[in-house]
Scaffold this active site. Structure first.
Site, PDB file in Angstrom:
ATOM      1  N   SER A 166       0.825  -1.200   0.000  1.00 32.10           N
ATOM      2  CA  SER A 166       0.000   0.000   0.000  1.00 32.10           C
ATOM      3  C   SER A 166       0.869   1.266   0.000  1.00 32.10           C
ATOM      4  O   SER A 166       1.653   1.481  -0.915  1.00 32.10           O
ATOM      5  CB  SER A 166      -0.961  -0.027   1.200  1.00 32.10           C
ATOM      6  OG  SER A 166      -1.883   1.029   1.110  1.00 32.10           O
TER       7      SER A 166
ATOM      8  N   HIS B 152      -8.013  -0.210  -0.580  1.00 30.47           N
ATOM      9  CA  HIS B 152      -7.847  -1.340  -1.499  1.00 30.47           C
ATOM     10  C   HIS B 152      -9.155  -1.982  -1.915  1.00 30.47           C
ATOM     11  O   HIS B 152      -9.280  -3.205  -1.972  1.00 30.47           O
ATOM     12  CB  HIS B 152      -6.873  -2.356  -0.902  1.00 30.47           C
ATOM     13  CG  HIS B 152      -5.583  -1.716  -0.501  1.00 30.47           C
ATOM     14  ND1 HIS B 152      -4.793  -1.050  -1.399  1.00 30.47           N
ATOM     15  CD2 HIS B 152      -4.989  -1.576   0.708  1.00 30.47           C
ATOM     16  CE1 HIS B 152      -3.758  -0.540  -0.766  1.00 30.47           C
ATOM     17  NE2 HIS B 152      -3.863  -0.829   0.516  1.00 30.47           N
TER      18      HIS B 152
END
Length: 311
Positions: free
Chosen positions: A86, A195
């Site tokens: 991430s 996400h």
């Protein structure tokens, strides 16, 4: 044999994490540059109060990762591959030589603000351990709705995934998962539903900001944690970094790809050791170590030993 340096994502943050960085020229330089670019003292970002902000968390992770990587590089080490989970992808891109630290700071500051503004409360992420991905996807399909959205967000291991969505929907999935044999469901220290499609709009706005940023080809091989593939062109990097907030993280297959390409030394940059634990399951008979808690001379010895095996 090759080495992989990895950079953790949101949830790994710790109060005073910037204050606890090794005392070094590289650390001082990174903190000074961050303070100048952000127009605030970077050391104000890591208090427990400040870390309630998504922007502060993400900036701290970037600064910590780049600072410690530069310490190791100054000591003569260089990874064969880099990857980030991430927000960790931004530190990986800086270390790979594709993105300047100053531009990364500006983009991450905006990224954190956009994510926080999109979902200021009532949303987050939950780790589910002990069920396979097929079972979990079936449970998500039962619960997900426009009123109570919930999605798969991270594939961390064969029986460890992360979901993202509203708190109510995540609680429902967690209860169903436990009935299906899950050993644990843990709400993570992440205040936004990363996400998943819920962040497509802020990702599009971040993509617009990327259009004015110069990216270069990677000098160190960059593994995308979204696609589990090597990326090397500026166009590929721009797409990966701008949109990783709304794409599933496939960390399990990212590690598998690294291992298949000959990586046998996995080094996790600060903060934390969570990624090291995940890597140990895939890196036998290799080594998975964390910068945090290790002595620099010990890291020196391990990295030099790995380099000598390659020569």
């Amino acid at each position: 044999m090759s080495s992989l340096w990895v950079f953790p994502g949101q949830g790994a943050q710790q109060p005073e994490m910037l204050h606890g960085l090794p005392v070094s020229h590289e650390t001082r330089e990174c903190l000074a540059e961050a303070s100048a670019v952000l127009e605030q003292d970077a050391l104000t970002l890591d208090s427990a109060h400040a870390l309630a902000s998504t922007r502060a968390v993400q900036l701290c992770l970037l600064i910590a990762g780049v600072s410690c990587a530069r310490i190791l590089i100054q000591r003569g080490h260089r990874p064969d591959y880099v990857s980030g989970l991430s927000i960790g992808a931004y530190a990986a891109a800086v270390v790979a030589g594709a993105l300047s630290f100053a531009d990364a700071l500006r983009l991450v500051s905006l990224r954190g603000e956009l994510m926080q503004q999109a979902y200021p409360q009532g949303f987050g992420m939950t780790a589910i351990m002990g069920v396979d991905i097929g079972t979990l996807e079936g449970l998500l399909a039962q619960v997900n709705s426009p009123e109570q959205p919930v999605y798969l967000a991270n594939i961390n291991a064969e029986a460890q995934q992360v979901i993202a969505g509203s708190h109510g929907a995540m609680r429902q999935v967690a209860l169903l998962a436990k009935k299906s044999g899950a050993g644990c469901a843990k709400l993570l220290a992440v205040s936004v539903p990363s996400h998943c499609p819920l962040l497509e709009t802020p990702a599009a706005r971040l993509s617009e900001a990327f259009s004015s940023v110069d990216l270069g080809p990677t000098q160190i091989r960059y593994l995308s944690s979204s696609s589990a593939r090597l990326l090397n062109t500026p166009e590929q990097l721009r797409d990966d970094l701008a949109n990783n907030m709304c794409r599933v993280v496939d960390w399990h297959n990212t590690l598998r790809m690294a291992y298949e390409r000959g990586v046998r030394l996995h080094l996790e940059l600060p903060p934390g050791t969570v990624l090291t634990g995940l890597a140990r399951r895939q890196f036998e008979p290799g080594q998975a170590i964390a910068f945090q808690g290790a002595r620099l001379d010990t890291l020196d010895a391990m990295l030099r030993q790995e380099a000598s095996r390659d020569s």
